[in-house]
Design an enzyme around this catalytic site. Structure first.
Site, PDB file in Angstrom:
ATOM      1  N   ASP A 141       0.826  -1.203   0.000  1.00 57.82           N
ATOM      2  CA  ASP A 141       0.000   0.000   0.000  1.00 57.82           C
ATOM      3  C   ASP A 141       0.867   1.262   0.000  1.00 57.82           C
ATOM      4  O   ASP A 141       0.633   2.192   0.783  1.00 57.82           O
ATOM      5  CB  ASP A 141      -0.959  -0.012   1.198  1.00 57.82           C
ATOM      6  CG  ASP A 141      -2.067   1.028   1.068  1.00 57.82           C
ATOM      7  OD1 ASP A 141      -2.276   1.527  -0.057  1.00 57.82           O
ATOM      8  OD2 ASP A 141      -2.700   1.350   2.085  1.00 57.82           O
ATOM      9  N   HIS A 184      -2.883   0.703  11.676  1.00 56.67           N
ATOM     10  CA  HIS A 184      -2.718  -0.715  11.339  1.00 56.67           C
ATOM     11  C   HIS A 184      -1.257  -1.065  11.130  1.00 56.67           C
ATOM     12  O   HIS A 184      -0.414  -0.185  10.995  1.00 56.67           O
ATOM     13  CB  HIS A 184      -3.531  -1.058  10.089  1.00 56.67           C
ATOM     14  CG  HIS A 184      -3.400  -0.035   8.992  1.00 56.67           C
ATOM     15  ND1 HIS A 184      -4.325   0.949   8.786  1.00 56.67           N
ATOM     16  CD2 HIS A 184      -2.429   0.194   8.079  1.00 56.67           C
ATOM     17  CE1 HIS A 184      -3.954   1.723   7.794  1.00 56.67           C
ATOM     18  NE2 HIS A 184      -2.793   1.299   7.336  1.00 56.67           N
ATOM     19  N   GLN A 252      -3.297  -5.473   5.780  1.00 55.13           N
ATOM     20  CA  GLN A 252      -3.170  -4.388   6.773  1.00 55.13           C
ATOM     21  C   GLN A 252      -4.101  -4.684   7.939  1.00 55.13           C
ATOM     22  O   GLN A 252      -5.316  -4.546   7.814  1.00 55.13           O
ATOM     23  CB  GLN A 252      -3.496  -3.036   6.124  1.00 55.13           C
ATOM     24  CG  GLN A 252      -2.409  -2.577   5.160  1.00 55.13           C
ATOM     25  CD  GLN A 252      -2.864  -1.433   4.264  1.00 55.13           C
ATOM     26  OE1 GLN A 252      -3.841  -1.568   3.532  1.00 55.13           O
ATOM     27  NE2 GLN A 252      -2.156  -0.313   4.314  1.00 55.13           N
ATOM     28  N   ARG A 282       2.849  12.949  10.587  1.00 57.36           N
ATOM     29  CA  ARG A 282       1.556  12.770   9.924  1.00 57.36           C
ATOM     30  C   ARG A 282       0.940  11.476  10.437  1.00 57.36           C
ATOM     31  O   ARG A 282       1.518  10.403  10.301  1.00 57.36           O
ATOM     32  CB  ARG A 282       1.738  12.684   8.409  1.00 57.36           C
ATOM     33  CG  ARG A 282       0.455  12.354   7.638  1.00 57.36           C
ATOM     34  CD  ARG A 282       0.816  11.995   6.208  1.00 57.36           C
ATOM     35  NE  ARG A 282      -0.310  11.736   5.327  1.00 57.36           N
ATOM     36  CZ  ARG A 282      -0.928  10.557   5.196  1.00 57.36           C
ATOM     37  NH1 ARG A 282      -0.598   9.535   5.938  1.00 57.36           N
ATOM     38  NH2 ARG A 282      -1.901  10.406   4.304  1.00 57.36           N
ATOM     39  N   ASP A 284      -1.613   8.751  10.122  1.00 59.52           N
ATOM     40  CA  ASP A 284      -2.385   8.203   9.013  1.00 59.52           C
ATOM     41  C   ASP A 284      -3.725   7.641   9.482  1.00 59.52           C
ATOM     42  O   ASP A 284      -3.810   7.012  10.539  1.00 59.52           O
ATOM     43  CB  ASP A 284      -1.537   7.088   8.381  1.00 59.52           C
ATOM     44  CG  ASP A 284      -2.179   6.467   7.173  1.00 59.52           C
ATOM     45  OD1 ASP A 284      -2.362   7.198   6.185  1.00 59.52           O
ATOM     46  OD2 ASP A 284      -2.507   5.265   7.214  1.00 59.52           O
ATOM     47  N   GLU A 326      -4.611  12.936   9.142  1.00 59.37           N
ATOM     48  CA  GLU A 326      -5.081  12.520   7.820  1.00 59.37           C
ATOM     49  C   GLU A 326      -6.449  11.899   8.035  1.00 59.37           C
ATOM     50  O   GLU A 326      -6.569  10.745   8.416  1.00 59.37           O
ATOM     51  CB  GLU A 326      -4.121  11.528   7.170  1.00 59.37           C
ATOM     52  CG  GLU A 326      -4.417  11.297   5.687  1.00 59.37           C
ATOM     53  CD  GLU A 326      -5.129   9.985   5.361  1.00 59.37           C
ATOM     54  OE1 GLU A 326      -5.666   9.890   4.251  1.00 59.37           O
ATOM     55  OE2 GLU A 326      -5.177   9.068   6.190  1.00 59.37           O
ATOM     56  N   HIS A 395      -0.861  11.522  -2.830  1.00 59.06           N
ATOM     57  CA  HIS A 395      -0.671  10.148  -3.297  1.00 59.06           C
ATOM     58  C   HIS A 395      -1.992   9.397  -3.411  1.00 59.06           C
ATOM     59  O   HIS A 395      -2.054   8.338  -3.995  1.00 59.06           O
ATOM     60  CB  HIS A 395       0.254   9.415  -2.324  1.00 59.06           C
ATOM     61  CG  HIS A 395      -0.370   9.250  -0.971  1.00 59.06           C
ATOM     62  ND1 HIS A 395      -0.629  10.326  -0.141  1.00 59.06           N
ATOM     63  CD2 HIS A 395      -0.835   8.154  -0.321  1.00 59.06           C
ATOM     64  CE1 HIS A 395      -1.211   9.884   0.954  1.00 59.06           C
ATOM     65  NE2 HIS A 395      -1.337   8.575   0.879  1.00 59.06           N
ATOM     66  N   ASP A 396      -3.050   9.932  -2.798  1.00 64.21           N
ATOM     67  CA  ASP A 396      -4.330   9.243  -2.788  1.00 64.21           C
ATOM     68  C   ASP A 396      -5.251   9.731  -3.898  1.00 64.21           C
ATOM     69  O   ASP A 396      -4.962  10.697  -4.606  1.00 64.21           O
ATOM     70  CB  ASP A 396      -5.008   9.415  -1.423  1.00 64.21           C
ATOM     71  CG  ASP A 396      -4.491   8.406  -0.400  1.00 64.21           C
ATOM     72  OD1 ASP A 396      -4.038   7.327  -0.820  1.00 64.21           O
ATOM     73  OD2 ASP A 396      -4.535   8.708   0.807  1.00 64.21           O
ATOM     74  N   ARG A 520      -4.120   4.343  -7.978  1.00 67.78           N
ATOM     75  CA  ARG A 520      -3.443   5.516  -7.401  1.00 67.78           C
ATOM     76  C   ARG A 520      -1.986   5.606  -7.840  1.00 67.78           C
ATOM     77  O   ARG A 520      -1.379   6.678  -7.778  1.00 67.78           O
ATOM     78  CB  ARG A 520      -3.517   5.472  -5.867  1.00 67.78           C
ATOM     79  CG  ARG A 520      -4.925   5.710  -5.322  1.00 67.78           C
ATOM     80  CD  ARG A 520      -4.972   5.527  -3.814  1.00 67.78           C
ATOM     81  NE  ARG A 520      -4.619   4.173  -3.425  1.00 67.78           N
ATOM     82  CZ  ARG A 520      -4.411   3.774  -2.166  1.00 67.78           C
ATOM     83  NH1 ARG A 520      -4.526   4.651  -1.182  1.00 67.78           N
ATOM     84  NH2 ARG A 520      -4.108   2.531  -1.879  1.00 67.78           N
TER      85      ARG A 520
HETATM   86  C1  GLC Z   1      -4.258   6.619   4.299  1.00 65.07           C
HETATM   87  C2  GLC Z   1      -3.213   6.759   3.234  1.00 65.07           C
HETATM   88  C3  GLC Z   1      -3.521   5.817   2.107  1.00 65.07           C
HETATM   89  C4  GLC Z   1      -3.544   4.427   2.637  1.00 65.07           C
HETATM   90  C5  GLC Z   1      -4.469   4.306   3.836  1.00 65.07           C
HETATM   91  C6  GLC Z   1      -4.225   3.039   4.555  1.00 65.07           C
HETATM   92  O1  GLC Z   1      -5.507   6.993   3.843  1.00 65.07           O
HETATM   93  O2  GLC Z   1      -3.150   8.073   2.797  1.00 65.07           O
HETATM   94  O3  GLC Z   1      -2.598   5.921   1.075  1.00 65.07           O
HETATM   95  O4  GLC Z   1      -3.986   3.555   1.625  1.00 65.07           O
HETATM   96  O5  GLC Z   1      -4.263   5.320   4.772  1.00 65.07           O
HETATM   97  O6  GLC Z   1      -2.973   3.087   5.195  1.00 65.07           O
HETATM   98  C1  GLC Z   2      -9.252   6.274   2.791  1.00 65.57           C
HETATM   99  C2  GLC Z   2      -8.296   5.771   1.765  1.00 65.57           C
HETATM  100  C3  GLC Z   2      -7.777   6.837   0.872  1.00 65.57           C
HETATM  101  C4  GLC Z   2      -8.886   7.671   0.353  1.00 65.57           C
HETATM  102  C5  GLC Z   2      -9.805   8.078   1.447  1.00 65.57           C
HETATM  103  C6  GLC Z   2     -10.981   8.796   0.915  1.00 65.57           C
HETATM  104  O1  GLC Z   2      -8.609   7.084   3.728  1.00 65.57           O
HETATM  105  O2  GLC Z   2      -7.205   5.210   2.379  1.00 65.57           O
HETATM  106  O3  GLC Z   2      -7.115   6.268  -0.208  1.00 65.57           O
HETATM  107  O4  GLC Z   2      -8.339   8.823  -0.228  1.00 65.57           O
HETATM  108  O5  GLC Z   2     -10.243   6.976   2.174  1.00 65.57           O
HETATM  109  O6  GLC Z   2     -11.645   8.045  -0.041  1.00 65.57           O
END
Ligand code: GLC
Ligand code: GLC
Length: 670
Positions: A141, A184, A252, A282, A284, A326, A395-396, A520
């Protein structure tokens, strides 16, 4: 705050601390611990007070904090103190960030260190280095499935490399942001392996269930995050003979924060990276930290309490370190990750402004700012000492998480409007020049998100293929206008690496079996440095974009009204194609800036007379700070060319104290 129960406990804990800890100079640690202990104790009690081992866990936590403080290098302790003195330091307009994968950007961490001058050339002084901790070789991921939280992945470098990078950045006045994936671990993490071997203590680090009874209850209300590649929220683990909760990918494993050992480990890991020199951590996927049957398992109150507790602990050991939340969730939920109160219930100082990001893309596709205006109007003011990360791409994927009520207020139907946006950005809509790909398509719910590089979504790829000079030029204007929005909105702009030279989609991920199913990867580029060199060549797209952004960054740094003290007023104008807001200078109204953007492909005008009548912006000699030019005005109407923006100021050079804007509320800097 003096509260007897927690203070009596603190006395006991101090008695129990080992001699070795007590021999150290812990003066600053103890003052901060005393100041935060009531909050730490109450939160820890709220979460874990029902347990028999509550007190032992509390001692354990305090000991870990003390050890982390002892390990904190002196140079970082000095920075902590300087930032305590100047506690609003990160709200200033001088910060401009870039997020990047160190391998895609520069091969590895050493390469990144060598490329710092490139970032400085652009004006970047905050770098978010995407995950570099150890993760499995195959699918991980993008580094968000971590197998060892205290080691750098050998492909990126070593812990020494990160320290060297942090040192070099500190000398350049640049901030380092690192990820800690708190929600995770990878299924290859030692905790997961021990769980697989049957160790109950470690099975308790996760949500493990012998049969489908509990998982089925959870599934009834939990949405799917990756419906195409990882449907459902649980994975059967053969060696354990149990179902384990896996909200994201099947590899995960979600951590169980109902277990205080998980919380203590994670705080220790956050502090470990703070001690290696991260200025900002950051966090996550914070919306997912608490799981409750019968809910979506996102944005639960306990998730907020965990973050408050993490913040309080970090403030004791490393008060200069900031958290980024995030949390890509509904607008009204995102704002809660700043905390309930700036002092007594603080969570993260910084949060991704996913709302603004998605609204900007809405305005591009619809060529009007109706939903953008509506959505920003509904965005509540932040707490003090809190700021946004304003971004266009990361990145998302782009999730269309607008508020349905806002969509309806613009006379759109939520379902068909979102459908239109996905069609627009994937190029399915007739006439759309966008080249994105659908992501996270859920056939059961009809939801979908969007992947793609900024330049390709904006239409640059199509324009270049058609060799259409006029279209290229328009898209460059659009790309610059979008960047102007994140530079001036209020908050820290975060540029996605490659966007500064108009990097297009990269389809090579389709050839890698570990990436092919995750679209992505189309926008996680490997920088082509020969293309980047073209920023020195007159007339190239790379130069126009790079120089345009560079100039904006430098103007932003000189424009105090762009600092973030909740000093933004949205200006309602009659023209739906325009997005207009006033950035009021916190103490000098005359230095306020009127930001204007035209999302239409046709020129539009802004009526200055109405603004003037409402006392919003008194015009005289107005200039655009970004270009240095005065816009064309006819009959009190400012002409805004297609995809054009202005940062309007009517301040004559030297006229610093002249209040020519009329009745603008003055706010203090404190
Ligand atoms: C966050 C990250 C995303 C990842 C997810 C699970 O949303 O930005 O890239 O897939 O967490 O770790
Ligand atoms: C979750 C995902 C990420 C996505 C977000 C919103 O956090 O990990 O990839 O941007 O949801 O959809």
């Amino acid at each position: 705050m003096y509260e007897q129960v927690s203070h009596a406990l603190l006395n006991d804990i101090l008695d129990e601390l080992s001699n070795e800890i007590c021999r150290q100079d812990l003066r600053h640690f103890f003052t901060r611990l005393g100041a935060n202990f009531y909050a730490i104790h109450s939160l820890f009690f709220h979460l874990y007070g029902h347990r028999e081992d509550f007190k032992a866990q509390m001692v354990h936590l305090t000991e870990r904090l003390a050890r982390a403080y002892i390990d904190r290098p002196d140079v970082l302790k000095q920075i902590d103190m300087a930032r305590e003195e100047d506690h609003n330091w990160f709200l200033g307009q001088q910060w401009v960030g870039m997020a990047l994968y160190s391998d895609g950007f520069a091969g590895n961490l050493q390469g990144l260190k060598e490329r710092l001058p490139y970032l400085q050339e652009l004006g970047i002084n905050m770098v978010h280095v995407m995950p570099i901790l150890q993760c499995p070789r195959g699918a991980s991921d993008g580094g968000y499935a971590i197998s060892d939280f205290r080691n750098i992945d050998p492909r990126a470098g070593t812990v020494d490399d990160i320290r060297a990078l942090a040192d070099s950045m500190r000398r350049r006045d640049m901030l380092l942001t690192l990820d800690v994936v708190v929600n995770h671990t990878s299924n290859e993490h030692e905790w997961a392996r021990r769980a697989q071997e049957g160790d109950h203590d470690y099975q308790n680090f996760y949500y493990c269930f012998p049969n489908r009874d509990v998982p089925d209850m959870f599934e009834a209300t939990m949405p799917e995050i990756f419906p195409e590649t990882a449907p459902g929220n649980f994975t059967w683990d053969e060696s354990m003979g149990k179902w384990v909760m896996t909200v994201f990918n099947h590899y995960q494993w979600d951590l169980n924060y109902a277990n205080p050992a998980v919380f203590i480990e994670m705080v220790d890991i956050i502090l470990f990276w703070a001690n290696q020199g991260a200025d900002i951590v950051r966090l996550d996927a914070v919306a997912f930290l608490w799981k409750k049957i019968g809910t979506s398992c996102q944005n639960e109150r306990e998730a907020h309490l965990i973050l408050q507790l993490m913040k309080d602990c970090c403030q004791v050991v490393a008060p200069g370190v900031l958290f980024i939340a995030e949390a890509i969730v509904a607008p009204s939920e995102i704002i809660k990750y700043f905390g309930e109160d700036a002092v007594i219930a603080k969570e993260c100082e910084i949060a991704y402004n996913a709302t603004f990001m998605a609204l900007l893309w809405d305005a591009v596709a619809t060529k009007n700012a109706k939903l953008l205006n509506q959505g920003i109007k509904s965005l509540p003011n932040k707490l003090d000492r809190a700021t946004w990360l304003n971004y266009l791409r990361c990145h998302d994927d782009i999730g269309l998480g607008f508020d349905d009520a806002d969509i309806r207020a613009c006379d759109y139907d939520p379902y068909s409007h979102r459908r239109f946006l996905v069609d627009w950005y994937t190029g399915a809509f007739a006439g759309s020049p966008a080249r994105g790909r659908p992501f996270g398509v859920n056939l059961k719910t009809g939801d979908a998100r969007i992947a793609g590089a900024l330049a390709s979504l904006a239409g640059l790829e199509a324009a270049l293929e058609d060799n259409d000079e006029q279209a290229i030029s328009e898209v460059v204007d659009l790309i610059l206008m979008l960047h102007a929005m994140i530079m001036s909105f209020g908050g820290i702009p975060l540029i996605w690496y490659g966007d500064e030279i108009g990097t297009l989609n990269d389809n090579s991920f389709l050839e890698d079996s570990h990436k092919a199913s995750d679209a992505r990867w189309i926008h996680r580029p490997r920088i082509d440095w020969s293309r980047a060199e073209r920023r020195h060549l007159n007339g190239t797209v790379e130069r126009r974009i790079f120089e345009g952004i560079k100039r904006m960054i430098s103007v932003r740094k000189d424009t105090p009204a762009f600092a973030d003290f909740n000093n933004r007023e949205l200006v309602d104008v009659e023209n739906p194609h325009l997005f207009v807001f006033l950035r009021t200078h916190p103490s000098l109204a005359a230095n306020s800036v009127l930001v204007v953007a035209n999302f239409d492909t046709k020129p539009q005008y802004l009526d200055l007379e109405t603004l003037n009548r409402r006392g919003l912006f008194r015009y005289g000699q107005i200039t655009c700070l970004a270009s240095g030019d005065s816009p064309a005005i006819f009959n009190n109407r400012v002409v805004v060319p297609p995809y054009h923006f202005y940062w309007l100021s009517n301040q004559r050079p030297g006229a610093l104290f002249e209040d020519s804007f009329g009745a603008i509320p003055r706010r203090s800097l404190s």
